[in-house]
Design an enzyme around this catalytic site. Structure first.
Site, short mmCIF file in Angstrom:
data_model
loop_
_atom_site.label_atom_id
_atom_site.label_comp_id
_atom_site.label_asym_id
_atom_site.label_seq_id
_atom_site.Cartn_x
_atom_site.Cartn_y
_atom_site.Cartn_z
N ASP A 339 6.48 22.22 29.62
CA ASP A 339 7.02 22.50 30.71
C ASP A 339 8.80 21.93 31.04
OD1 ASP A 339 5.69 24.61 30.30
OD2 ASP A 339 4.07 24.08 32.10
N GLY A 340 8.27 20.81 31.09
CA GLY A 340 9.21 19.65 31.86
C GLY A 340 10.44 19.40 31.05
N ASN A 418 11.81 26.09 38.76
CA ASN A 418 10.60 26.32 39.20
C ASN A 418 9.79 26.28 40.91
OD1 ASN A 418 8.12 26.50 37.53
ND2 ASN A 418 7.79 23.65 37.37
N ASP A 448 2.22 19.39 55.41
CA ASP A 448 2.79 17.97 54.19
C ASP A 448 4.20 18.90 54.03
OD1 ASP A 448 0.86 16.76 54.96
OD2 ASP A 448 -0.16 16.20 52.62
N1 LIG Z 1 0.86 19.54 42.75
C1 LIG Z 1 1.14 19.51 41.67
O1 LIG Z 1 -0.02 20.00 41.43
C2 LIG Z 1 1.40 18.92 41.07
C3 LIG Z 1 2.80 18.32 41.73
C4 LIG Z 1 3.69 18.00 42.29
C5 LIG Z 1 5.10 17.87 40.69
N2 LIG Z 1 4.16 19.92 40.21
C6 LIG Z 1 5.09 20.35 39.52
O2 LIG Z 1 6.17 19.41 38.30
C7 LIG Z 1 6.97 20.02 37.82
C8 LIG Z 1 8.29 19.28 37.44
O3 LIG Z 1 7.57 19.10 35.94
P1 LIG Z 1 7.65 17.79 34.80
O4 LIG Z 1 6.61 18.34 33.57
O5 LIG Z 1 9.64 17.37 34.80
O6 LIG Z 1 6.68 16.91 35.70
P2 LIG Z 1 5.55 16.09 35.39
O7 LIG Z 1 6.16 15.50 33.73
O8 LIG Z 1 4.83 14.74 36.03
O9 LIG Z 1 4.64 17.15 35.12
C9 LIG Z 1 4.32 18.16 35.73
C10 LIG Z 1 2.83 18.94 35.34
O10 LIG Z 1 3.50 20.23 35.88
C11 LIG Z 1 3.12 21.64 34.42
N3 LIG Z 1 4.39 22.27 35.27
C12 LIG Z 1 5.86 22.36 34.89
N4 LIG Z 1 5.80 23.57 34.86
C13 LIG Z 1 5.42 24.62 35.30
C14 LIG Z 1 4.90 25.99 34.84
N5 LIG Z 1 5.77 26.30 35.54
N6 LIG Z 1 3.70 26.42 35.50
C15 LIG Z 1 2.97 25.50 34.76
N7 LIG Z 1 2.95 24.40 35.14
C16 LIG Z 1 3.81 23.75 34.97
C17 LIG Z 1 3.62 20.61 33.70
O11 LIG Z 1 3.29 21.37 32.30
C18 LIG Z 1 3.17 19.38 33.48
O12 LIG Z 1 2.10 19.13 33.23
C19 LIG Z 1 7.64 20.88 39.45
O13 LIG Z 1 8.16 22.00 39.57
C20 LIG Z 1 6.15 20.76 39.60
O14 LIG Z 1 5.64 22.45 40.08
C21 LIG Z 1 3.19 19.77 40.46
N1 LIG Z 2 15.48 16.04 27.42
C1 LIG Z 2 15.46 14.94 28.18
N2 LIG Z 2 15.77 14.55 29.33
C2 LIG Z 2 15.93 13.38 30.02
N3 LIG Z 2 14.31 13.95 30.14
C3 LIG Z 2 13.62 15.04 30.01
C4 LIG Z 2 13.99 14.99 28.86
N4 LIG Z 2 13.70 16.59 28.55
C5 LIG Z 2 11.61 16.21 29.33
N5 LIG Z 2 12.73 15.66 30.27
C6 LIG Z 2 11.37 14.90 31.85
O1 LIG Z 2 10.37 14.83 31.10
C7 LIG Z 2 9.06 14.07 31.82
C8 LIG Z 2 7.87 15.02 30.93
O2 LIG Z 2 8.55 16.37 30.00
P1 LIG Z 2 7.46 17.30 29.23
O3 LIG Z 2 6.71 18.11 30.65
O4 LIG Z 2 8.32 19.00 28.87
O5 LIG Z 2 7.06 17.21 28.55
P2 LIG Z 2 4.67 16.97 28.95
O6 LIG Z 2 4.99 15.80 30.32
O7 LIG Z 2 4.10 15.87 27.36
O8 LIG Z 2 4.68 18.29 28.80
P3 LIG Z 2 3.25 18.81 29.47
O9 LIG Z 2 3.92 18.66 31.16
O10 LIG Z 2 3.22 20.09 29.16
O11 LIG Z 2 2.30 17.65 29.21
C9 LIG Z 2 9.41 15.35 32.40
O12 LIG Z 2 9.50 15.24 33.91
C10 LIG Z 2 11.25 15.59 32.14
O13 LIG Z 2 12.00 16.20 33.56
#
Ligand SMILES: NC(=O)c1ccc[n+]([C@@H]2O[C@H](COP(=O)([O-])OP(=O)(O)OC[C@H]3O[C@@H](n4cnc5c(N)ncnc54)[C@H](O)[C@@H]3O)[C@@H](O)[C@H]2O)c1
Ligand SMILES: Nc1ncnc2c1ncn2[C@@H]1O[C@H](COP(=O)(O)OP(=O)(O)OP(=O)(O)O)[C@@H](O)[C@H]1O
Length: 575
Positions: A339-340, A418, A448
Site C-alpha cells: 500500500d505504501g 490515506n 494523543d
Molecule cells: N497504528 C497504525 O496502524 C499506524 C501507525 C502509523 C501509520 N499507519 C499507516 O501507515 C500508512 C503509511 O503506510 P506506509 O506503507 O507508507 O508505511 P509502513 O511501511 O509503515 O506501513 C504501514 C502499514 O499500513 C498499511 N496500510 C497503508 N495504507 C493502508 C490502507 N489504506 N489500508 C490498510 N492498510 C494500509 C500498510 O500495508 C502497512 O502494512 C499511513 O498512511 C497510516 O495509515 C498506521
Molecule cells: N517508489 C518509492 N520510492 C520511495 N519510497 C517508497 C517507494 N515505494 C514505496 N516507498 C516507501 O516504502 C515503504 C514500504 O512500502 P510498501 O508499503 O509498499 O511495502 P511493504 O511495507 O513491504 O508493504 P506492506 O506495507 O504491505 O507490508 C513505504 O513507507 C513507502 O512510502
C-alpha cells in the site's frame, strides 16, 4: 516591635485588628502612643502599595488575557477565511471543470490549452493565491456587511450585484490569462508544449521519432442489472482533471480506452530484490510485446542500467519540475510493492492522476488487488479495457501559519490518499486541538491526536485508532481521535463537502505535529491551523473484480475480518 507584632498577628495583612490591639492600655505618655500609632499607620501605608501592586498585577494579567483572546479571535477569523477560501477554490474548480466540459465541443484547441494552463497553475502557489484572493475579498466584504447589521442574505445579494458590476473588468482578466500563457515556460509546463504529443519541446527534440500522445479514456457507470449503455456518462478529459463527477460514488465505475495507452510509468518499492527482478522483467515484456514507452524513477533507472545497457530506451526524469508534468505524458501507472507504494505513486501527482494498476508485493495490500505472478494476463486485459476502477478520494490539506503575515506566505497544499494525522509528536503533554467543521465548533481533542482520513484510509491508521471501516467509494471524511482522554469521544464520519479546520490554541502547552500519509511531518505551533477538504482529483485504481469485491477481499484476507470457526450443526436448537 510594633511592626513585627502587626505582621505576626495579621494573617490578612490589613492591620485593622492589630492597629486597635496595639493601643497601649497602661496610660503611658500620649507622645509615645502617638509615635506608635503613627508608626503603625505608616506600616499600613507601606502595605497599601503592595496591595496596589497585586491589584495591578491582576489587572495586567486580565488585560493580557483579553489581548490573547483578541489575538486568538483574529487568528481564528483569518484561518476561517482561509478555510472558506479553500472551499470556494474547490467549488470554483469544480464549476470551471463543468463549464469546460460544456464548452468542449465549441472550443478551439488554443482556448482549451489556455484553460488547461490556468488549471495547472492552480498548483503553483501564486496561481492558487490569485484564485483565492477574490474569494477572500468577498468573504471579508460579506463579514464587514454582516458586522454593519445586514442579514447574510442581503450581504450575498449585494456582493453578487457588485460582482456583476465588476464584470466590466473582464478584458483586464483576459490579458492576465494571455500573459500567463506567454510566460508559462517560466512557471513550469507550457500549454503549447502539451500540444506536442505530451512532450515538452526540449524533449521532443531529443527524441524526434517517438510519438507520445496521451491516450484518452471514458469513465462510465451503470445501475445494477442494467446491461445497456443507456446510463453511460462521459466524464473524463484527463488533462482537464475533471475526473470528479456527481454519482461516481454510487455505482461501479468502468474505464474504457478511447485510444490505445502508449506510455506507462512503473513505480516500485525500494530495497527489494524480488521487486527489482520483477520490474526488469516487466519492462522487457512491455517493450517487446506491447511496444510501450516506459518511465521509471531515477533510482530504478540506475538499477536497470547497472543490470544491462539494453534498458537504454527507458525514460526517467531529472527534477521536480518534470515530475509536475508527468501526468501529461503517462497513460497508466503500475505499482510494484505494498500500500505504501500506491501512496507514494499517488503523492507524485498533485493534479490529475492516471489510472493506477497496483500489484501486490507487500505483506497486506488493501489497495493492491493484482497478483504479480499473473502480471502478463493482468496488464493485457487492463491495456485492452474496459476495466472496473475505484475512484479513491483524496484530501487536500493546507497548513496555515499564524506567523504568515499575508496570503503569499501560504504553503502549497498537500494531498493525501490515506489520512492526515495531527498528534503530540515527542511531547508528553496531551494535544489540545480545537476542531471546526465549516466554521462550526466540533470539539476540542485532548488526547494523543486526531486522524482525518479518507475512506480509502479507513482501513489504515484510523482503523487502528478505533475508526470504522468504510467502502472506499463512499464519499466522506473520517474524524477519528487517537487515544482521547474522555470516555465519550466516538469517531465521526463527516460528509465530503465540508471543510475541517484544526487549530492549535494559543494556550496550548506544546506544539502539535501533522503528518501526511505517514510522512512529511510538519510542526504546528500555537496559533497555526490545518485546513482540510476533499481534493478535486481522486486516484483511479484498477480493480481485480470490482470495487466492492476487492474491498471485501482485502478486509477478509488482510485483517481476517470476523473470522470465526463455524458453530457445529449438532447441539441445542429451537423447536
Ligand atoms: N497504528 C497504525 O496502524 C499506524 C501507525 C502509523 C501509520 N499507519 C499507516 O501507515 C500508512 C503509511 O503506510 P506506509 O506503507 O507508507 O508505511 P509502513 O511501511 O509503515 O506501513 C504501514 C502499514 O499500513 C498499511 N496500510 C497503508 N495504507 C493502508 C490502507 N489504506 N489500508 C490498510 N492498510 C494500509 C500498510 O500495508 C502497512 O502494512 C499511513 O498512511 C497510516 O495509515 C498506521
Ligand atoms: N517508489 C518509492 N520510492 C520511495 N519510497 C517508497 C517507494 N515505494 C514505496 N516507498 C516507501 O516504502 C515503504 C514500504 O512500502 P510498501 O508499503 O509498499 O511495502 P511493504 O511495507 O513491504 O508493504 P506492506 O506495507 O504491505 O507490508 C513505504 O513507507 C513507502 O512510502
Amino acid at each position: 516591635m510594633a511592626p513585627s507584632k502587626l505582621n505576626s498577628t495579621d494573617p490578612h495583612g490589613n492591620g485593622d485588628a492589630n492597629f486597635s490591639s496595639s493601643q497601649p492600655d497602661n496610660g503611658s505618655s500620649d507622645s509615645l502612643t502617638l509615635f506608635h500609632s503613627e508608626k503603625a499607620v505608616q506600616e499600613l501605608l507601606q502595605q497599601t502599595p503592595i496591595q496596589q501592586t497585586d491589584d495591578h498585577l491582576i489587572e495586567f494579567s486580565e488585560a493580557l488575557r483579553t489581548v490573547a483572546k483578541a489575538l486568538r479571535r483574529a487568528a481564528e477569523g483569518k484561518a476561517s477565511a482561509q478555510a472558506e477560501a479553500a472551499e470556494w477554490k474547490r467549488r470554483f474548480e469544480l464549476e470551471r471543470a463543468r463549464n469546460q466540459q460544456r464548452e468542449h465541443k465549441g472550443n478551439n484547441i488554443c482556448e482549451m490549452l489556455q484553460s488547461w494552463w490556468a488549471q495547472t497553475s492552480i498548483y503553483n502557489a501564486r496561481g492558487m493565491i490569485r484564485l483565492m484572493l477574490p474569494c477572500l475579498v468577498c468573504w471579508e466584504e460579506r463579514n464587514r456587511r454582516v458586522s454593519e447589521g445586514k442579514s447574510p442574505g442581503e450581504c450575498n445579494a449585494d456582493i453578487d450585484a457588485q460582482r456583476v458590476e465588476n464584470s466590466t473588468n473582464q478584458p483586464m482578466q483576459r490579458n492576465e490569462t494571455n500573459e500567463q500563457s506567454e510566460n508559462c515556460s517560466t512557471n513550469g509546463l507550457c500549454s503549447h508544449e502539451i500540444l506536442h504529443d505530451g512532450e515538452t519541446d526540449s524533449q521532443a527534440k531529443e527524441v524526434p521519432n517517438r510519438i507520445m500522445r496521451k491516450a484518452s479514456f471514458k469513465l462510465s457507470w451503470r445501475c445494477k442489472g442494467d446491461i445497456s449503455d443507456q446510463h453511460k456518462h462521459d466524464i473524463v478529459s484527463f488533462e482537464r482533471g475533471n475526473i470528479t463527477a456527481a454519482g461516481r460514488s454510487s455505482k461501479q465505475i468502468s474505464l474504457k480506452w478511447e485510444s490505445d495507452p502508449q506510455t506507462l510509468l512503473i513505480m516500485s518499492k525500494p530495497n527489494s530484490t524480488s521487486v527489482r527482478i520483477l520490474c526488469a522483467e516487466m519492462v522487457r515484456w512491455l517493450k517487446e510485446h506491447k511496444k510501450l514507452n516506459i518511465y521509471v524513477e531515477p533510482r530504478v533507472m540506475g538499477e536497470l542500467l547497472s543490470e544491462s545497457s539494453y534498458f537504454n530506451f527507458v525514460h526517467t526524469w531529472k527534477d521536480e519540475k518534470e515530475v509536475l508534468s508527468l501526468h501529461t505524458k503517462v497513460d497508466l501507472v503500475v505499482t510494484l510493492g505494498g500500500d505504501g507504494t500506491v501512496l507514494w505513486a499517488a503523492s507524485m501527482f498533485k493534479g490529475p492522476v492516471p489510472p493506477i494498476v497496483p500489484f501486490s508485493l507487500g505483506s497486506l495490500g488493501f489497495m493492491t488487488p493484482f497478483y504479480s505472478e499473473h502480471y502478463r494476463d493482468c496488464l493485457d486485459s487492463v491495456l485492452r479495457g474496459p476495466i472496473s476502477i475505484t475512484l479513491r478520494h483524496r484530501l487536500q490539506c493546507y497548513v496555515i501559519r499564524d506567523a504568515a503575515k499575508n496570503e503569499y506566505e501560504m504553503e502549497e497544499p498537500i494531498l493525501v490518499l490515506n489520512e492526515v494525522t495531527i498528534d503530540r509528536g515527542i511531547s508528553s503533554f496531551l494535544t489540545n486541538l480545537e476542531c471546526y467543521c465549516d466554521n462550526s465548533f466540533v470539539t476540542c481533542v485532548q488526547g494523543d491526536g486526531l486522524i482525518l482520513s479518507t475512506t480509502s484510509g479507513s482501513t489504515a491508521y484510523s482503523l487502528a485508532a478505533g475508526g470504522s471501516m468504510v467502502h472506499p467509494q463512499v464519499p466522506g471524511i473520517l474524524f477519528t481521535p487517537i487515544c482521547p482522554h474522555s470516555l465519550s469521544f466516538r469517531p465521526l464520519i463527516l460528509p465530503e463537502h465540508v471543510t475541517i479546520r484544526v487549530q492549535v490554541p494559543f494556550n496550548s502547552r506544546s506544539p502539535a505535529w501533522a503528518s501526511f500519509d505517514g510522512k512529511d511531518r510538519k510542526q504546528l505551533a500555537a496559533g497555526d491551523a490545518l485546513v482540510c477538504s476533499m481534493a478535486p482529483w481522486p486516484v483511479p485504481t484498477a480493480c481485480q473484480i470490482d470495487s466492492t469485491n476487492d474491498f471485501l477481499r482485502s478486509i477478509h484476507d488482510g485483517l481476517h475480518w470476523n473470522l470465526r470457526k463455524t458453530q457445529s450443526f449438532d447441539g441445542p436448537r429451537d423447536l
